[in-house]
Design a protein around this motif. Structure first.
Motif, PDB file in Angstrom:
ATOM      1  N   MET A   7       0.837  -1.175   0.000  1.00  0.00           N
ATOM      2  CA  MET A   7       0.000   0.000   0.000  1.00  0.00           C
ATOM      3  C   MET A   7       0.889   1.247   0.000  1.00  0.00           C
ATOM      4  SD  MET A   7      -2.730   1.209   2.888  1.00  0.00           S
ATOM      5  CE  MET A   7      -1.716   2.082   4.044  1.00  0.00           C
ATOM      6  N   ILE A   8       0.546   2.206  -0.823  1.00  0.00           N
ATOM      7  CA  ILE A   8       1.260   3.479  -0.870  1.00  0.00           C
ATOM      8  C   ILE A   8       0.356   4.539  -0.254  1.00  0.00           C
ATOM      9  CG2 ILE A   8       2.297   5.228  -2.356  1.00  0.00           C
ATOM     10  CD1 ILE A   8       2.774   2.931  -4.404  1.00  0.00           C
ATOM     11  N   ARG A   9       0.923   5.322   0.636  1.00  0.00           N
ATOM     12  CA  ARG A   9       0.163   6.397   1.279  1.00  0.00           C
ATOM     13  C   ARG A   9       1.084   7.568   1.569  1.00  0.00           C
ATOM     14  NH1 ARG A   9       2.003   6.628   6.393  1.00  0.00           N
ATOM     15  NH2 ARG A   9       2.370   4.716   7.576  1.00  0.00           N
ATOM     16  N   GLN A  10       0.464   8.696   1.894  1.00  0.00           N
ATOM     17  CA  GLN A  10       1.250   9.855   2.311  1.00  0.00           C
ATOM     18  C   GLN A  10       1.934   9.517   3.630  1.00  0.00           C
ATOM     19  OE1 GLN A  10      -0.957  13.499   2.768  1.00  0.00           O
ATOM     20  NE2 GLN A  10       0.818  14.650   3.385  1.00  0.00           N
ATOM     21  N   LYS A  23       3.481  10.052   7.338  1.00  0.00           N
ATOM     22  CA  LYS A  23       3.029  10.729   8.544  1.00  0.00           C
ATOM     23  C   LYS A  23       4.261  11.037   9.388  1.00  0.00           C
ATOM     24  CE  LYS A  23      -0.161   7.255   9.020  1.00  0.00           C
ATOM     25  NZ  LYS A  23      -1.020   6.387   9.785  1.00  0.00           N
ATOM     26  N   ASP A  44       6.053   8.274  11.042  1.00  0.00           N
ATOM     27  CA  ASP A  44       6.891   7.376  10.249  1.00  0.00           C
ATOM     28  C   ASP A  44       8.375   7.742  10.332  1.00  0.00           C
ATOM     29  OD1 ASP A  44       4.637   5.977   9.228  1.00  0.00           O
ATOM     30  OD2 ASP A  44       4.398   7.458   7.623  1.00  0.00           O
ATOM     31  N   GLU A  69       5.646  16.192  -1.924  1.00  0.00           N
ATOM     32  CA  GLU A  69       4.913  14.991  -1.534  1.00  0.00           C
ATOM     33  C   GLU A  69       5.912  14.005  -0.969  1.00  0.00           C
ATOM     34  OE1 GLU A  69       1.510  13.209  -3.587  1.00  0.00           O
ATOM     35  OE2 GLU A  69       1.968  14.623  -5.199  1.00  0.00           O
ATOM     36  N   MET A 102       5.798  10.131   0.233  1.00  0.00           N
ATOM     37  CA  MET A 102       4.956   8.953   0.258  1.00  0.00           C
ATOM     38  C   MET A 102       5.768   7.757   0.750  1.00  0.00           C
ATOM     39  SD  MET A 102       3.164   9.800  -3.382  1.00  0.00           S
ATOM     40  CE  MET A 102       4.682  10.491  -4.012  1.00  0.00           C
ATOM     41  N   TYR A 122       5.678   3.302   1.254  1.00  0.00           N
ATOM     42  CA  TYR A 122       5.109   2.013   0.888  1.00  0.00           C
ATOM     43  C   TYR A 122       5.070   1.182   2.159  1.00  0.00           C
ATOM     44  CZ  TYR A 122       4.236  -2.196  -1.885  1.00  0.00           C
ATOM     45  OH  TYR A 122       3.681  -3.314  -2.434  1.00  0.00           O
ATOM     46  N   CYS A 128      10.202   4.633   0.683  1.00  0.00           N
ATOM     47  CA  CYS A 128       9.663   5.985   0.646  1.00  0.00           C
ATOM     48  C   CYS A 128      10.172   6.705  -0.596  1.00  0.00           C
ATOM     49  CB  CYS A 128       9.986   6.767   1.910  1.00  0.00           C
ATOM     50  SG  CYS A 128      11.694   7.254   2.107  1.00  0.00           S
ATOM     51  N   TYR A 162       3.613   5.281  -9.107  1.00  0.00           N
ATOM     52  CA  TYR A 162       2.666   6.091  -8.355  1.00  0.00           C
ATOM     53  C   TYR A 162       3.077   7.567  -8.394  1.00  0.00           C
ATOM     54  CZ  TYR A 162      -0.245   7.629  -4.423  1.00  0.00           C
ATOM     55  OH  TYR A 162      -1.142   8.279  -3.626  1.00  0.00           O
TER      56      TYR A 162
END
Length: 139
Positions: free
Chosen positions: A1-4, A6, A9, A43, A45, A47, A56, A95
């Protein structure tokens, strides 16, 4: 899953930066992450695999004056060394390329030090071509 990414992290991202030969980021990386997350042209992001941040990518958007589209720059892209060559780098770069297109970028570029031969092969497989020169001035 790829997300912004935080702020929480920070430890995993610091460990990944260490694998890129950027040691000792623990004392300042949390603040840098907060700054990047707040910036409209950045950005960051990650993984996530089985609940762990394993990769990242930091992407910077540069508005252009003399070109029709803007430029996206990959500042950092790293996959944990214990799970490389499983397609995670490909997924996170793909992505990032889609995100750049959404931001009106017509190109994406990356500066990759000459000593990083494995990374050069990765970027070539991703469709990047080498640019003739890149100059740096330390301030």
């Amino acid at each position: 899953m790829i997300r912004q990414a935080k702020t929480d992290d920070w430890k995993a991202i610091s460990d990944l930066m260490n694998q890129l030969d950027y040691p000792n980021t623990e004392s300042f990386i949390k603040g840098n992450i907060e700054r990047l997350l707040a910036h409209p042209d950045e950005e960051l992001m990650v993984y996530v695999d089985e609940g762990n941040v394993v990769a990242c990518i930091s992407l910077h958007y540069i508005p252009q004056l003399a070109l029709p589209g803007d430029i996206a720059c990959i500042s950092y892209l790293v996959v944990d060394s214990t799970i490389r060559n499983k397609g995670i780098g490909h997924k996170i770069e793909e992505y990032a390329s889609k995100a750049a297109k959404k931001r009106n970028c017509d190109r994406i570029q990356v500066h990759c030090h000459s000593r990083r031969n494995d990374a050069h092969r990765f970027y070539n497989r991703q469709g990047f071509s080498e640019s003739p020169k890149y100059f740096t001035k330390l301030l």
